[in-house]
Design a protein around this motif. Structure first.
Motif, PDB file in Angstrom:
ATOM      1  N   GLY A  35      18.092  98.184  -7.846  1.00  0.00           N
ATOM      2  CA  GLY A  35      18.792  96.727  -7.473  1.00  0.00           C
ATOM      3  C   GLY A  35      18.812  95.968  -8.541  1.00  0.00           C
ATOM      4  O   GLY A  35      19.561  95.052  -8.644  1.00  0.00           O
ATOM      5  N   GLN A  36      17.770  95.979  -9.291  1.00  0.00           N
ATOM      6  CA  GLN A  36      18.050  94.818 -10.505  1.00  0.00           C
ATOM      7  C   GLN A  36      18.931  95.111 -11.557  1.00  0.00           C
ATOM      8  O   GLN A  36      19.468  94.318 -11.977  1.00  0.00           O
ATOM      9  N   LEU A  37      19.239  96.597 -11.616  1.00  0.00           N
ATOM     10  CA  LEU A  37      20.309  96.965 -12.276  1.00  0.00           C
ATOM     11  C   LEU A  37      21.791  96.196 -11.875  1.00  0.00           C
ATOM     12  O   LEU A  37      22.402  95.682 -12.739  1.00  0.00           O
ATOM     13  N   ARG A  38      21.811  96.368 -10.563  1.00  0.00           N
ATOM     14  CA  ARG A  38      23.211  95.754  -9.952  1.00  0.00           C
ATOM     15  C   ARG A  38      23.307  94.337 -10.141  1.00  0.00           C
ATOM     16  O   ARG A  38      24.141  93.889 -10.629  1.00  0.00           O
ATOM     17  N   ALA A  39      21.996  93.388 -10.051  1.00  0.00           N
ATOM     18  CA  ALA A  39      21.927  91.991 -10.245  1.00  0.00           C
ATOM     19  C   ALA A  39      22.233  92.041 -11.766  1.00  0.00           C
ATOM     20  O   ALA A  39      23.083  90.900 -12.137  1.00  0.00           O
ATOM     21  N   ILE A  40      21.554  92.563 -12.759  1.00  0.00           N
ATOM     22  CA  ILE A  40      21.653  92.138 -13.924  1.00  0.00           C
ATOM     23  C   ILE A  40      23.004  92.558 -14.483  1.00  0.00           C
ATOM     24  O   ILE A  40      23.639  91.715 -15.197  1.00  0.00           O
ATOM     25  N   MET A  41      23.693  93.467 -14.071  1.00  0.00           N
ATOM     26  CA  MET A  41      24.945  93.832 -14.580  1.00  0.00           C
ATOM     27  C   MET A  41      25.873  92.913 -14.075  1.00  0.00           C
ATOM     28  O   MET A  41      27.013  92.396 -14.921  1.00  0.00           O
ATOM     29  N   TYR A  80      25.218  89.778 -13.484  1.00  0.00           N
ATOM     30  CA  TYR A  80      24.948  88.581 -14.368  1.00  0.00           C
ATOM     31  C   TYR A  80      25.652  88.697 -15.713  1.00  0.00           C
ATOM     32  O   TYR A  80      26.270  87.641 -16.258  1.00  0.00           O
ATOM     33  N   MET A  81      25.495  89.992 -16.271  1.00  0.00           N
ATOM     34  CA  MET A  81      26.086  90.284 -17.751  1.00  0.00           C
ATOM     35  C   MET A  81      27.564  90.372 -17.685  1.00  0.00           C
ATOM     36  O   MET A  81      28.370  90.415 -18.643  1.00  0.00           O
ATOM     37  N   GLY A  82      28.178  90.373 -16.355  1.00  0.00           N
ATOM     38  CA  GLY A  82      29.564  90.774 -16.369  1.00  0.00           C
ATOM     39  C   GLY A  82      30.180  91.998 -16.658  1.00  0.00           C
ATOM     40  O   GLY A  82      30.902  92.486 -17.299  1.00  0.00           O
ATOM     41  N   VAL A  83      29.067  93.156 -16.707  1.00  0.00           N
ATOM     42  CA  VAL A  83      29.426  94.471 -16.794  1.00  0.00           C
ATOM     43  C   VAL A  83      29.554  95.302 -15.519  1.00  0.00           C
ATOM     44  O   VAL A  83      28.930  95.129 -14.631  1.00  0.00           O
ATOM     45  N   SER A  84      30.790  96.064 -15.496  1.00  0.00           N
ATOM     46  CA  SER A  84      30.975  96.873 -14.335  1.00  0.00           C
ATOM     47  C   SER A  84      30.618  98.247 -14.595  1.00  0.00           C
ATOM     48  O   SER A  84      30.507  98.866 -15.876  1.00  0.00           O
ATOM     49  N   GLU A  85      30.487  99.000 -13.581  1.00  0.00           N
ATOM     50  CA  GLU A  85      29.905 100.333 -13.527  1.00  0.00           C
ATOM     51  C   GLU A  85      30.550 101.201 -14.597  1.00  0.00           C
ATOM     52  O   GLU A  85      31.730 101.287 -14.746  1.00  0.00           O
TER      53      GLU A  85
END
Lengths: 150, 773, 264
Positions: A137-143, A145-150
């Motif tokens: 879940g942290q990764l989802r939020a951070i991605m 925030y960083m504008g990084v998609s899967e």
């Protein structure tokens, strides 16, 4: 001995012992967002930024920070502040104890990684342990925030 | 059902979230007085010994030392540290300090000094002479050991759970249902009979154990503690000091994780004692080593399971026998042991006979304690592994085997009834049970059809999938109590007072949602306050997956109670009948629309004009009609056949926790719980030397999963509603942890043909098994 | 807890060395990360952070890495990556986290000769030398073989440039745990070097395996055989992370994998 630190943009004098680590000094002077958790430099909870680089304040001698710029989570400003909202929006604040260290590491990472990917984010943040959220879940939020998609 | 709700089902952010992420000083040590005494504890270097002599003279003379306690000068009242409802089923086998020390790390002396440095120095000045005994370090040999760890005359029992200290038995748990299991097994065509072992696991919450205390303006001993159980702490500390519980107040601030560890009263006795005796504020903060060395961990267990079925895979008999290592003290010994059976065996309710026998034995290990899953995790690992082994023996898809045998909605389980004090023989029907959906959905999400049992990726890499189902309780029926109060304040706002312990779980938030639902108001006008034994009503605290269900029901009752009172006051104000009053959350009005008053004016009027009253609603909840949550978990692993390393690629879990009060927070709790299960399956293990000294005493030695160890986790929820839960909700906190170990073990089996029956699955174990295959 | 009596921040290596030999209880402070795990009093703490030892320099035929270079700088150095590929980065990326690697130094790691050290394993395969203030330049391999610790200041680590191709292979259960075994292989003009660390003893070269592979061409069969030779020639011990028997098995696999990777 007396050292000077620029904590969150404000220059202040600190009376320290040279064998003291930065976390002890910061907490003693009231920067209580800086938390201790493992005592062995293993968990990332105590992370602060020294001249914009993330370091473990439990393993960094305070004396070495003399005349340097320290950022704790109380001092983050501008766009960086929104990171906390991303975490809360995703519900990954949970116990919150590791959040300040994680947030500071992410802020440093954002500046450091030129083309962040999911893998490079996970690798960069792997020193930030969390026992509540299971990380994804942290990764989802951070991605987000960083504008990084899967 | 869901559509009917306003607040329930919303993705509300945690009420304390922004406070936490902006680093506000909200945790115990942030709040401790700067000049308070610092407490340090001298600990036993021996696994089992008696203190022959102890000399504190030099330590006491050290400048800055306030007081030194040994077993010779502390109040001697027996207690248990287990945070359970009174009367506790755990044996009272502990004093604040005792002349016996029963594991490496046991408390020998307590020092309070003006600084940490001085306290540590003082510890070194205490001279102790020990009479060292042969320790018991193998739980399988505890019963026959010549060393006796506890003595009957030095213990107290609230109830007899089979305590037999002469044989190092803390508790015994036996039950059976249906026909004689041995006879049924004899007639079974297929039998699986195996021993499984689960390891001690350390909670490793980020905030270690800590508390501080002071005497307040009323002479009350106040303890601020990082605890899951403020009300039990209050009672237990009073007991340990021999004072009235009315003289003790416990405040729970924000907590940096607990996972069951803080359901044991680990540290509060020490500052309470120091402050009680000196009148001065004092604090104790366990470092990480003490947290590993001198608190509790998950009970290690050896579980023998025998399953019998016919050739079609109809399970006829289950026999489970457990030896549980409760370590040096019997905290949670009986209840963790029992839960391993009575919250796993009901999954297969159609058997002709089931039997559970178990013993919790004392050893000279670190005490066992409550840990997320509370025995059910261990029981589920053994039972579900055995069911997976049966599927392999029958050459049957494990999903098919589950569907043939598992409990379904509307059915009941005689064994589950055994958990319920006072319910008698009336079956508890499963008002909700969506296991079928959980399995079907999980099967689809993991792509079972294409992946089961294995896929060969390369000559050295093989992938496999495995699964497990699981259940848990939702609090403890007939024993737990939760209560809540809601008041309507002037200005048209509500305050929810709850003794429930939010330890990072989001309890404050979901209870607010339930309150809003019950009151029929927006959650924006409700504030929450928890938990303070002096200010908030009683709640057992955060354990047994009880908060959503028990505390949630109490909050719902309080909300409905207050709503009734609002309507009644409205009726009085409007001079009409109660049933002719409406309250839409903003205005109180008469049904005919002639009379209307805003909530704000209404609340101001109540307080500042006649009748000058504070409207409050309150609710207390317990039940014997309990609703367990269910899950199905699916693992996909990739095994490196050359090194034995297992990478968990995907973990899918589909959860029936009834109505999901807050999907966002529930999802995160599930993901975190799954990773606890993954840690237990693959990484974590408390290890000691042959002399009983802890090896895994730092986070460098005890490895919880890190970010790079965790790949894809998918969580999904079944549509479910249980009429006994608050707005249909059941629990979620623990059940989510249970399926990972057996599912991962089965995925490894399906990939490699190697069945690991002793956790964790280390690369070495698997590689060596592959070599010997 | 570590406490200091006196504390100095020498501005040069000369000064640091003079202080070191001035007092029996004097100790050098590198990163301070592992040091903190101990429990003792240091009479004179000599903090090397201002002694001018934080650099990674291109020195013509060689690259010099100052002792106070952080593991993170070591990991991310473009210069090192350019010459030695990913094996440098691979040999430190499992060490706890970025925040620790920003503090821990390569000099303290090498000086301490930790058996579990991944970067020592990599440096040994890279045929690195070390430079001591008093002892001068010597091969890292020789330094590692010395028993005990010299009373000297480790100034820098030197790696000769060449057309090195390297591979770093490791197995650990949790990704930031200590390695159960680590293997580094380097192939350059002088032939192939195989270093094996975390056995759990200090990294050492698998000389016989190196001789064997250097006398043959590199193919899968030869790589496997070299792995078996390496498994036989070195001692593999047991600790909390794994048994000697398992490490021995692992060494076969990781040596083979590293060899095959450099052959690509």
């Amino acid at each position: 001995m007396i050292i000077n630190l620029h904590v969150n943009g404000i220059k202040k004098s600190f009376d320290i012992n040279p064998d003291e680590y930065l976390v002890e000094v910061l907490r003693r002077y009231g920067y209580l967002s800086v938390k201790k958790a493992c005592d062995t430099g293993s968990c990332g909870v105590c992370t602060v930024l020294v001249d914009d680089s993330p370091v473990l304040s439990c393993s960094y001698y305070a004396v070495r920070a003399n005349n340097k710029h320290i950022t704790t989570v109380e001092g983050i400003s501008g766009e960086d502040r929104s990171l906390g909202e991303f975490l809360v929006d995703e519900g990954v604040d949970q116990c919150g104890y590791c959040s300040p260290g994680l947030i500071l590491t992410v802020i440093a990472m954002k500046k450091e990684l030129e083309n962040p990917t999911k893998e490079s984010i996970v690798e960069y943040l792997t020193g930030n342990l969390c026992r509540c959220t299971g990380y994804v879940g942290q990764l989802r939020a951070i991605m987000r925030y960083m504008g990084v998609s899967e | 059902m869901k559509d009917k709700f306003q607040s329930v089902g919303q993705n509300l952010s945690k009420v304390d979230g922004m406070g936490l992420v902006t680093g506000k000083p909200l945790y115990t040590d942030d709040l401790a007085p700067k000049d308070c005494l610092v407490i340090k504890i001298l600990r036993s270097p021996h696994a089992f010994a008696r203190i022959k002599g102890i000399n504190t003279e030099k330590a006491e003379k050290l400048v800055g030392v306030e007081v030194v306690f040994t077993h010779e000068n502390v109040p001697k009242h027996l207690y248990t540290r287990a945070g359970q409802s009174y009367p506790e089923p755990s044996v009272y086998d502990k004093y604040i300090l005792d002349e016996y020390v029963r594991y490496v790390g046991d408390e020998v002396a307590i020092v309070a000094a003006q600084s940490e440095e001085t306290a540590l120095k003082a510890l070194k000045l205490i001279k102790v002479e020990y009479e060292v005994y042969e320790p018991v370090l193998d739980m399988m040999k505890a019963q026959g050991s010549k060393s006796q760890i506890h003595f009957r005359e030095r213990c107290f029992l609230n109830m007899d759970k089979g305590f037999e200290p002469e044989k190092n038995i803390s508790a015994v748990y036996n039950f059976s249902v249906g026909e004689d299991v041995d006879e049924v097994l004899e007639n079974c065509h297929v039998v699986v009979k195996e021993r499984y072992k689960t390891q001690a696991q350390a909670h490793t919450m980020m905030e270690t154990y800590r508390a501080f205390s002071y005497i307040d303006q009323y002479g009350t001993l106040v303890i601020v503690s990082s605890t899951q159980i403020p009300f039990h702490v209050r009672r237990d500390v009073a007991l340990s000091l021999g004072i009235s519980a009315g003289k003790v107040r416990v405040i729970k601030p924000r907590i940096g994780g607990g996972f069951g560890g803080k359901q044991t009263v680990q540290v509060e006795f020490y500052p309470a004692l120091v402050t009680y005796k000196t009148g001065k504020p004092s604090k104790i903060v366990y470092d990480r080593k003490e947290t590993y060395q001198a608190t509790t961990s998950r009970h290690a267990m050896a579980l023998d399971v025998t399953l019998g079925s016919d050739l079609d895979g109809n399970i006829k008999a289950i026999d489970m026998n457990i030896i549980s290592d409760t370590g040096a003290y019997g905290e949670h010994a009986a209840t963790v042991l029992g839960a391993a059976g009575y919250k796993s065996l009901p999954l297969y309710n159609r058997v002709d006979g089931a039997r559970f026998t178990g013993k919790a034995v004392y050893t000279n290990h670190i005490p066992g304690g409550a840990f997320r899953g509370y025995g059910v995790t261990q029981g589920t690992f053994a039972l579900e592994s055995a069911v997976n082994e049966l599927a392999a023996k029958l050459n049957m898809d494990p999903l098919v085997l589950r569907e043939k045998n598992m409990i379904r909605k509307g059915e009941s389980s005689e064994i589950f009834n055994l958990t319920t004090v006072g319910v008698g023989s009336d079956p508890i029907p499963m008002d909700s049970c969506e296991l079928k959906y959980c399995i079907d959905k999980g099967k689809e999400l993991i792509d079972w059809g294409n992946k089961y049992p294995r896929k060969v990726i390369s000559p050295t890499k093989v992938r496999g999938v495995g699964m497990s189902i699981a259940m848990q309780g939702s609090g403890i029926p007939g024993i737990d109590t939760a209560s809540a109060t809601i008041k309507l304040s002037d200005g048209g706002t509500f305050t929810l007072l709850t003794g429930a312990a939010d330890i990072g779980t989001g309890a404050d938030t979901i209870l607010k949602q339930i309150a809003a639902e019950g009151l029929g108001v927006s959650y924006d006008i409700i504030t929450v306050f928890s938990a303070d034994t002096e200010l908030t009503p009683f709640d057992v605290g955060a354990y047994a997956s009880g908060t959503t269900y028990f505390s949630g029901n109490a909050v719902k009752m309080a909300a409905l109670d207050l709503r009734e009172k609002i309507l009644a006051e409205g009726a009085r104000m409007f001079e009409i009948n109660n049933e002719d009053v409406l309250f839409d959350g903003l205005e109180i009005s008469s049904k005919d629309g002639n009379k209307t008053i805003s909530l704000i004016d209404f609340s101001n009027k109540l307080i500042y004009k006649r009748p000058h009253i504070q409207l409050m609603g309150t609710g207390s909840y317990t039940t014997t009609d309990i609703a367990p949550p269910f899950v199905a978990g699916f693992a996909e692993v990739e095994v490196d056949l050359e090194t034995g390393k297992v990478d968990l690629l995907n973990f899918v879990e589909v959860i029936d926790c009834g109505t999901v009060i807050n999907p966002k927070l529930a999802r995160i709790q599930a993901e975190g719980g799954i990773v606890h299960g993954i840690g237990m399956a693959l990484f974590e293990e408390v290890k000691e030397t042959k002399k009983g000294k802890l090896i895994t005493n730092t986070m460098m030695q005890y490895k919880i999963p890190c970010r790079m160890d965790i790949n894809n986790i998918v969580v999904d929820f079944a549509e479910s509603y249980d009429k006994t839960g608050p707005y249909g909700a059941k629990s979620i906190g623990e059940v989510v942890t249970n399926p990972a170990p057996p599912a991962i073990v089965d995925a490894v089996f399906n990939a490699t043909g190697i069945r690991i029956r002793e956790l964790p699955i280390t690369p070495e174990k698997l590689k060596m098994a592959l070599i010997n295959k | 807890m570590i406490t200091f009596g006196d504390y100095i921040q020498p501005k040069s290596v000369d000064e640091a060395y003079e202080s070191l030999i001035s007092k029996k209880s004097a100790r050098l402070i590198g990163g301070g990360c592992f040091l903190r795990m101990g429990n003792r009093r240091i009479g004179l703490a000599i903090d090397l952070s201002q002694a001018g030892l934080d650099y990674i320099k291109d020195a013509g035929e060689e690259i010099e890495i100052g002792a106070m270079t952080s593991l993170r700088s070591f990991e991310t150095s473009e210069l090192l990556k350019e010459h030695f590929g990913y094996m440098i980065g691979d040999s430190v990326k499992h060490i706890i986290g970025v925040q620790l690697r920003n503090i821990a130094t390569i000099g303290a790691t090498v000086y301490s000769k930790y058996g579990f050290s991944d970067p020592i394993t990599a440096l040994l395969a890279l045929d690195a030398d070390i430079c001591l203030y008093q002892g001068g330049r010597m091969a890292l391999g020789d330094f590692l073989k010395e028993v005990g610790h010299r009373r000297d200041v480790l100034e820098k680590i030197i790696i000769k440039k060449s057309n090195k191709r390297g591979s770093f292979q490791t197995l650990r259960n949790s990704q930031v745990d200590y390695a159960i075994l680590s293997v580094a292989v380097v192939d350059d003009e002088k032939g192939i070097r195989i270093s094996i660390g975390a056995r759990p003893g200090r990294a050492a070269l698998a000389i016989k395996a190196m001789e064997y592979i250097n006398s043959k061409g590199l193919c899968e069969e030869i790589a496997s055989k070299a792995g078996e030779i390496a498994a036989e020639e070195l001692h593999y011990g047991s600790n909390n992370r794994g048994s000697g028997a398992y490490r021995k098995e692992l060494s076969k696999i990781l040596v083979k994998r590293a060899l095959l990777e450099v052959s690509k």
